[in-house]
Structures are given as C-alpha cells and as structure tokens.
Design a protein around this motif. Structure first.
Motif, PDB file in Angstrom:
ATOM      1  N   UNK A  36     -99.840  32.554  22.884  1.00 18.97           N
ATOM      2  CA  UNK A  36    -100.795  32.019  21.912  1.00 18.97           C
ATOM      3  C   UNK A  36    -100.159  30.933  21.058  1.00 18.97           C
ATOM      4  N   UNK A  37     -98.872  31.142  20.713  1.00 16.84           N
ATOM      5  CA  UNK A  37     -98.195  30.171  19.850  1.00 16.84           C
ATOM      6  C   UNK A  37     -97.995  28.842  20.586  1.00 16.84           C
ATOM      7  N   UNK A  38     -97.670  28.897  21.886  1.00 19.63           N
ATOM      8  CA  UNK A  38     -97.542  27.654  22.661  1.00 19.63           C
ATOM      9  C   UNK A  38     -98.852  26.874  22.617  1.00 19.63           C
ATOM     10  N   UNK A  39     -99.972  27.589  22.858  1.00 19.81           N
ATOM     11  CA  UNK A  39    -101.282  26.927  22.838  1.00 19.81           C
ATOM     12  C   UNK A  39    -101.551  26.341  21.454  1.00 19.81           C
ATOM     13  N   UNK A  68     -88.196  25.292  21.480  1.00 20.68           N
ATOM     14  CA  UNK A  68     -88.207  26.488  20.630  1.00 20.68           C
ATOM     15  C   UNK A  68     -88.901  27.643  21.339  1.00 20.68           C
ATOM     16  N   UNK A  69     -90.030  27.354  22.032  1.00 22.12           N
ATOM     17  CA  UNK A  69     -90.750  28.443  22.675  1.00 22.12           C
ATOM     18  C   UNK A  69     -89.999  28.986  23.880  1.00 22.12           C
TER      19      UNK A  69
ATOM     20  N   UNK B  69     -86.544  23.670  11.694  1.00 21.38           N
ATOM     21  CA  UNK B  69     -87.190  24.806  12.354  1.00 21.38           C
ATOM     22  C   UNK B  69     -86.462  25.163  13.639  1.00 21.38           C
ATOM     23  N   UNK B  70     -85.981  24.154  14.370  1.00 18.80           N
ATOM     24  CA  UNK B  70     -85.238  24.427  15.601  1.00 18.80           C
ATOM     25  C   UNK B  70     -83.945  25.169  15.277  1.00 18.80           C
ATOM     26  N   UNK B  74     -82.908  29.106  16.346  1.00 22.58           N
ATOM     27  CA  UNK B  74     -81.688  29.436  17.089  1.00 22.58           C
ATOM     28  C   UNK B  74     -80.900  30.519  16.364  1.00 22.58           C
ATOM     29  N   UNK B  75     -80.671  30.335  15.047  1.00 18.52           N
ATOM     30  CA  UNK B  75     -79.875  31.304  14.294  1.00 18.52           C
ATOM     31  C   UNK B  75     -80.626  32.626  14.152  1.00 18.52           C
ATOM     32  N   UNK B  76     -81.935  32.550  13.866  1.00 17.23           N
ATOM     33  CA  UNK B  76     -82.724  33.770  13.694  1.00 17.23           C
ATOM     34  C   UNK B  76     -82.748  34.611  14.946  1.00 17.23           C
ATOM     35  N   UNK B  77     -82.949  33.964  16.104  1.00 18.87           N
ATOM     36  CA  UNK B  77     -82.991  34.723  17.352  1.00 18.87           C
ATOM     37  C   UNK B  77     -81.628  35.308  17.672  1.00 18.87           C
ATOM     38  N   UNK B  78     -80.544  34.587  17.318  1.00 17.95           N
ATOM     39  CA  UNK B  78     -79.205  35.144  17.526  1.00 17.95           C
ATOM     40  C   UNK B  78     -79.018  36.403  16.687  1.00 17.95           C
TER      41      UNK B  78
END
Lengths: 168, 102
Positions: A36-39, A68-69, B69-70, B74-78
């Motif tokens: 949903x976020x990609x869309x 990012x996705x 945001x990028x 990256x840091x948040x997912x790590x």
C-alpha cells in the motif's frame, strides 16, 4: 463552476493516495502495508507533478518507491514476518487519542489556511522545478547543506552496518 | 488551477493518517512506514508553498527531507533487525527494558 482539468487530475491522484495511506494503517500484515505504501508514493509523485515539482516527483519514485521500499521489503522477508497476521492492537484509549489528535490537526490546518485559499499563486517561470532550476539552487544557495547530506548518508551507512551486523 | 489549500488539507490528512498509525500500531515496521507517510506529508506542504510563493528553496528542502528519510529508514531498520535478533520480536510493547517496573 465546473472543475478544471487540473482539479480532476488532483482528485484522480488524491483519492487513491488517501485510500492507500489508510490501507497502510489498517493492514494486519507488514507485507500488505508495504505494498500500500508503494502505491501511495506513486500517487504522491503525481501530486508533486501537479505542483510543477518534476525533479522531486522523479526522486520520490526513484528513492522512496525504489530504494527505501526495497529496504523495507528486504527486512520484512529477512525477519519472515510476511505471514504473521495476529497483530494485537494498542489499548483503546491510545487509539481514540490517535484518531482525535489527527482530526484536531486536520481541523487546525483547515482553519489556519482559510486565508491562503484566496491568495493567488505566484506566476512561476516555465523551468520551475526542473533539474536545472533545482540544481542551480542546490549548488549555489544550498551548497553547504547539500555537502552535509553526503556526510549524513555516510554516517547512516556506517551506523546501519555496525548496528545490524552481529560481528564486525 | 488547483487552490493551494487543497494540497495543504491533503497533506494534513496524510499526516493525520500517519499519526494514527504511529500511535495505534505495535509492529515496529508498520510504525516506521507510518513515519514515512508523515515525512511525505511534510514534503507535500513544502512543495505546495514553494509553488505558491514561486520559491525554489522549498524544492531544495524537500530534497533534503528525502535524503534524511533514506538515512532514517536505513538506521531504523538496522535497529529493528538488532532488536529482532536479541529478543525475537518486533512488537514495540514487548521492548521495555529501560522502563521502570511499577
């Protein structure tokens, strides 16, 4: 007053944008939320084009919907969370607080911008928002923040590796 | 011509939806996606005002927001991966080591 072509285009992008954004919140599985976020990012890029922000719309698709996705999907699959559907919700009080806060915010913005509505938009040059125009601003007026961004990305890369890796 | 406050109200709605998600969801990944929604709402506001004022600076700020945001993703997912590895969960209410037990 019949709607203009631009207003119809706005609705064509805005309505699915809101629907997919709601889809992110109501999805039980993180995988459906990510789709949903990609869309939502794609529809938002369409809105950006309406604002003659061509470069930012392009970057929205390239960086958000692309990089990012993919990172999000990669982590969802790495942690094997795609199937797990039993998401317990927060206490009811928290949900009520969240919805009420969001409504209050929308009302506040609607109230605060009631005069902006009547203000005419500036007549912008034909190359407004193109790579050339944004690039000139970035490399003259915003050169220091631009260089600082490269440092920020370097720190983020190193930080992500240090945090996520078991043994360096 | 689309009035600028249509964009502003759309951004507020988007921010509100993201805020609801951040406050009500427990899965850390979905919370991060909702944070991305809120960042995008902020970007939309910058671009709407840039168009109205004819100021290209708004586009430069939107560019920086995308870069931040990028980095944040990256840091948040790590961090989420590290938490999952040590605790076996991404449920934010189960990660409460620093909380004072009453």
């Amino acid at each position: 007053m019949s709607p203009t072509a631009e207003q119809i285009t706005f609705a064509v992008f805005a309505v699915p944008l809101l629907l997919t954004a709601i889809g992110v919140v109501v999805s039980k599985s993180p995988m459906y939320a990510a789709m949903n976020l990609v869309a939502a990012f794609f529809f938002l890029a369409g809105i950006y084009v309406l604002l003659s922000a061509h470069l930012i719309a392009f970057m929205q698709i390239l960086v958000y919907a692309g990089a990012v996705m993919v990172l999000f999907l990669f982590v969802i699959m790495l942690l094997n969370l795609g199937g797990g559907g039993e998401e317990q919700e927060r206490p009811k009080a928290m949900q009520v607080l969240g919805v009420a806060g969001a409504f209050a915010l929308v009302l506040l913005v609607g109230y605060a911008t009631r005069e902006v509505m009547n203000a005419d938009s500036a007549v912008v040059p034909a190359d407004f928002g193109t790579v050339k125009a944004v690039g000139r601003a970035l490399f003259t007026q915003y050169l220091l923040p631009f260089e600082a961004t490269s440092l920020l990305l370097l720190v983020a890369i190193v930080g992500a590796v240090v945090v996520a890796k078991e043994k360096i | 011509m689309v009035p600028v406050n249509w964009f502003l109200v759309l951004a507020a709605l988007l921010f509100g939806i993201g805020l609801i998600g951040v406050l009500t969801k427990r899965n850390a990944l979905i919370v991060m996606m909702c944070v991305e929604l809120m960042l995008n709402a902020a970007n939309l506001t910058f671009l709407a005002f840039a168009r109205q004022q004819g100021a290209i600076g708004g586009h430069a700020i939107a560019f920086f927001v995308i870069a931040v945001a990028a980095a944040e993703a990256a840091v948040g997912l790590a961090i989420i991966i590290a938490i999952f590895r040590t605790r076996g969960t991404v449920n934010m209410d189960e990660v409460r080591e620093l909380r004072d037990e009453v």
